[in-house]
Design a protein around this motif. Structure first.
Motif, short mmCIF file in Angstrom:
data_model
loop_
_atom_site.label_atom_id
_atom_site.label_comp_id
_atom_site.label_asym_id
_atom_site.label_seq_id
_atom_site.Cartn_x
_atom_site.Cartn_y
_atom_site.Cartn_z
N GLY A 194 -16.48 19.56 12.97
CA GLY A 194 -15.28 18.77 13.24
C GLY A 194 -15.03 18.54 14.71
N CYS A 195 -13.85 18.03 14.99
CA CYS A 195 -13.54 17.67 16.37
C CYS A 195 -13.26 18.88 17.22
CB CYS A 195 -12.33 16.74 16.41
SG CYS A 195 -10.74 17.55 16.09
N CYS A 196 -12.70 19.95 16.60
CA CYS A 196 -12.13 20.99 17.45
C CYS A 196 -12.13 22.33 16.73
CB CYS A 196 -10.73 20.62 17.88
SG CYS A 196 -10.04 19.21 17.01
N ARG A 205 -6.16 19.82 29.35
CA ARG A 205 -7.50 20.37 29.10
C ARG A 205 -7.89 21.37 30.18
NH1 ARG A 205 -8.02 14.91 27.71
NH2 ARG A 205 -9.08 14.36 29.63
N LYS A 252 -10.34 24.59 11.39
CA LYS A 252 -9.65 23.53 10.68
C LYS A 252 -10.71 22.69 9.96
CE LYS A 252 -8.42 19.74 12.76
NZ LYS A 252 -7.94 18.65 13.65
N CYS A 264 -14.44 11.90 19.56
CA CYS A 264 -15.34 13.05 19.42
C CYS A 264 -16.79 12.61 19.26
CB CYS A 264 -14.95 13.87 18.21
SG CYS A 264 -13.24 14.40 18.22
N GLN A 285 -4.94 12.02 24.95
CA GLN A 285 -6.36 11.83 24.69
C GLN A 285 -6.98 11.16 25.90
OE1 GLN A 285 -7.31 13.39 22.18
NE2 GLN A 285 -5.40 13.62 21.08
N THR A 286 -8.28 11.00 25.83
CA THR A 286 -8.96 10.36 26.96
C THR A 286 -8.57 8.91 27.03
OG1 THR A 286 -10.79 10.05 25.45
CG2 THR A 286 -10.95 11.83 27.02
N ARG A 304 -26.45 13.82 15.65
CA ARG A 304 -25.24 13.08 15.98
C ARG A 304 -25.66 11.76 16.63
NH1 ARG A 304 -22.02 17.57 19.14
NH2 ARG A 304 -23.65 19.01 18.53
N TYR A 327 -15.77 11.70 -0.41
CA TYR A 327 -16.11 12.59 0.70
C TYR A 327 -16.38 13.98 0.13
CZ TYR A 327 -15.98 14.60 5.35
OH TYR A 327 -16.31 15.23 6.52
N GLY A 379 -10.78 15.84 12.02
CA GLY A 379 -10.38 15.25 13.28
C GLY A 379 -8.87 15.13 13.41
N GLY A 418 -15.83 13.46 12.34
CA GLY A 418 -15.79 13.67 10.90
C GLY A 418 -15.65 12.37 10.13
N LEU A 420 -18.92 14.80 17.63
CA LEU A 420 -19.08 15.21 16.23
C LEU A 420 -17.87 14.70 15.45
CD1 LEU A 420 -20.54 16.72 14.03
CD2 LEU A 420 -19.72 18.86 14.96
N PRO A 447 -9.93 17.53 21.81
CA PRO A 447 -9.49 16.30 21.15
C PRO A 447 -8.13 16.42 20.46
CG PRO A 447 -11.75 16.86 20.54
CD PRO A 447 -11.15 18.06 21.19
N GLY A 474 -9.71 11.32 19.07
CA GLY A 474 -10.21 12.27 20.05
C GLY A 474 -11.52 11.82 20.68
N PRO A 499 -18.59 13.89 26.73
CA PRO A 499 -19.21 13.76 25.41
C PRO A 499 -18.40 12.84 24.51
CG PRO A 499 -17.86 15.72 25.45
CD PRO A 499 -17.55 14.94 26.70
N PHE A 500 -17.93 11.73 25.01
CA PHE A 500 -16.98 10.90 24.27
C PHE A 500 -17.61 9.61 23.71
CE2 PHE A 500 -14.41 13.28 27.41
CZ PHE A 500 -13.68 14.04 26.51
N ARG A 529 -16.76 21.38 22.14
CA ARG A 529 -18.17 21.79 22.23
C ARG A 529 -18.50 22.86 21.19
NH1 ARG A 529 -19.96 19.34 26.96
NH2 ARG A 529 -18.33 18.97 28.49
N HIS A 530 -17.49 23.23 20.39
CA HIS A 530 -17.69 24.13 19.25
C HIS A 530 -18.18 25.52 19.65
CE1 HIS A 530 -18.16 19.93 17.90
NE2 HIS A 530 -17.24 20.33 17.04
#
Lengths: 187, 339
Positions: free
Chosen positions: B249-251, B170, B269, A74, A186-187, A88, B45, A135, A78, A76, B200, A72, A110-111, B221-222
């Motif tokens: 996380g991502c999303c 999107r 998630k 991202c 995805q992008t 970040r 982790y 993710g 993981g 943020l 994502p 993704g 934001p990638f 962007r959470h």
């Protein structure tokens, strides 16, 4: 006795013998069509960390690989950032990887793109767990066949709690993850 | 040849026997145990500290779940009069508030999202298009595909407006009741202050609050953004953090739903948390903590990385309904009576 600049009979026999022995070793070591190799099924992997500690090689022949179509990209991430990272960014205190084997590169807001440095990666799967939980699961482990010494009984397979290791045809060699059918682009 | 000791006497046979037994024992011991070290702590982790929730912060208690006899549940919705709708492989099941099955409708495929209009029509998001069922479950219409990239993850209905979240493109697509595309909402436009949706993965939810205002999650962007039907951005709030107050996380948040008092329920998630936010976007407490959905998701030997929280809804009694993929059930949470 050889004349300078010419190859004598003894030298020729030595060279031929070396070539024969070397060829025999190469022939034995090379994967023949139809032979099997060890590989790790990413769908079965439980990210226990034993790939890093139980391989006969040090560092392990198991490395993290990245599926860019699944990623993704991202901010943020993981798989890159510590769960409680204050910032970040690429600060060492924020990185999840214990050996800094992941490079984070800005693309556009934001990638970010994440690249694995195989020489540094020890196959601990810490990033795989973070990416899978938070993710898309684009990071996963694979045995690099160019590094693997093809033990008859893989030491990691013996220790794997999920029985994720299997013998697959050498022609296939890898069990790669792909983007799910119908998944978002995805992008 | 006879082996002799220092005094020249032969070593007795029993000594050889004991030595042999010891040697065999050592070999067996070495071979039977894996002497390699386990992975060190730095290879693990760890998010256990974020999974732990103070019980005093859990404001809801679980009621008897509904366990639909439908495989692969994927979507959940409620209607204003209190019915609960769950969709899975080739079926939509309707329940009353008491959890008893009222109706069952056969469909083709597995919806990715589900909504019910005020007059009882059922809207099914089928990856790239919407299918409409009459209130009695008979097929009414199949709207045109939104394209190869489309991936509908959420659908919401309010009066004449239908909003569908398209994670693949999107964007939020606004339809009229006939299935005509009226508006695309949320495309990045700096001149209008619209940041654009970052999606994502296929977690992209839309809903209406208690005043009828439209909200869309901006998962990358959470946070959430509210829009007018014209597509103009009204407001936005984001909380990127793995702490209880935020989304990580991502999303995330993965799903949202508003209660009748305007408070917001969210699921995530990664950390399977269900949380309650006040109207002014402050964390009030937890509806359910991660342990409610799986015992030890971060355990060393767990390969279950996918979130068990598939969908979320609030019913007419303000109970929180969570579609749990692990149990293939609708988990029901009711606010604890205040002491």
């Amino acid at each position: 006795m050889s004349v300078k600049g010419q190859i004598g009979r003894r030298d020729f026999i030595r060279a031929a013998a070396a070539l024969g022995i070397g060829g025999g070793i190469w022939k034995t070591a090379a994967r023949e069509p139809g032979s099997m190799v060890w590989q790790l099924d990413p769908q079965q992997c439980v990210q226990c960390g034993r790939c890093a500690t139980h391989c006969v090689l040090n560092p392990s022949a198991v490395k993290c690989v990245h599926s860019y179509p699944i990623c993704g990209y991202c901010d943020l991430c993981g798989g890159y950032l510590q769960p409680g990272a204050k910032k970040r960014d690429t600060g060492a205190e924020n990185e999840l990887c214990p050996v800094s084997a992941i490079t984070r590169t800005f693309i556009e807001p934001p990638f970010f793109q994440y690249t694995i440095d195989e020489d540094l990666c020890v196959g601990c799967a810490k990033c795989v767990k973070g990416c899978g939980l938070f993710g898309n699961g684009s990071l996963y482990l694979q045995i690099k066949q160019d590094l693997c010494v093809h033990c008859n009984e893989c030491a990691i397979a013996r220790a794997c709690p999920a029985e994720a290791f299997q013998r697959i045809p050498a022609e296939q060699a890898y069990l790669l993850k792909t983007r799910p059918e119908g998944g978002p682009a995805q992008t | 040849m006879t082996v002799r000791n220092k005094t020249g006497k032969p070593i007795p046979a029993w000594v050889w026997g004991v030595a042999t037994v010891i040697a065999i024992g050592v070999v067996v011991l070495l071979a039977s145990k894996d002497w390699r070290r386990d992975p060190p702590q730095s290879f693990r982790y760890e998010v256990a500290q974020y999974e732990r929730v103070d019980p005093s912060r859990v404001l809801f208690e679980e009621r008897e779940p509904i366990t639909p006899d439908v495989p692969g549940l994927t979507a959940l919705a409620t209607s204003p009069e209190g019915r609960i709708y769950a969709a899975g492989t080739n079926a939509v099941v309707v329940y009353g508030l008491d959890g008893r099955e009222i109706a069952r409708h056969a469909i083709n495929g597995s919806p990715t999202c589900l909504a019910v209009t005020a007059d009882g029509e059922i809207l099914l998001g089928m990856t790239d298009h919407v299918e409409v069922l009459h209130a009695d479950g008979k097929p009414k219409a199949r709207w045109p595909s939104l394209g190869e990239r489309a991936h509908l993850t959420s659908i919401a209905a309010n009066g004449e407006d239908i909003y569908a979240a398209d994670a693949g493109n999107r964007v939020v697509v606004r339809f009229d009741r006939e299935g005509n595309v009226v508006q695309h909402i949320g495309k990045a436009d700096a001149s209008k202050g619209i940041p654009g949706f970052v999606v994502p993965s296929p977690y992209f939810d839309v809903t209406f609050d208690n005043t009828g205002t439209f909200w869309a999650v901006n998962p990358g962007r959470h946070g959430l953004e509210s829009y007018r039907s014209s597509g103009a951005l009204i407001s936005a709030w984001y909380r990127p953090s793995i702490e209880a107050e935020g989304f990580s996380g991502c999303c995330n948040p993965s799903h949202v739903a508003f209660r009748s008092d305007g408070s917001l329920v969210t699921t995530e998630k990664g950390l399977a948390r269900v949380k309650l936010y006040s109207v002014d976007q402050k964390l009030v407490g937890f509806v359910a903590q991660p342990a409610t959905f799986h015992d030890s998701p971060m355990g060393a030997f767990s390969c279950k990385l996918e979130t068990p929280l598939v969908d979320l809804a609030v019913d007419s009694k303000d109970r929180v309904l969570v579609l749990d993929a692990n149990k293939n059930a609708i988990r029901i949470f009711e606010e604890k009576a205040s002491e």
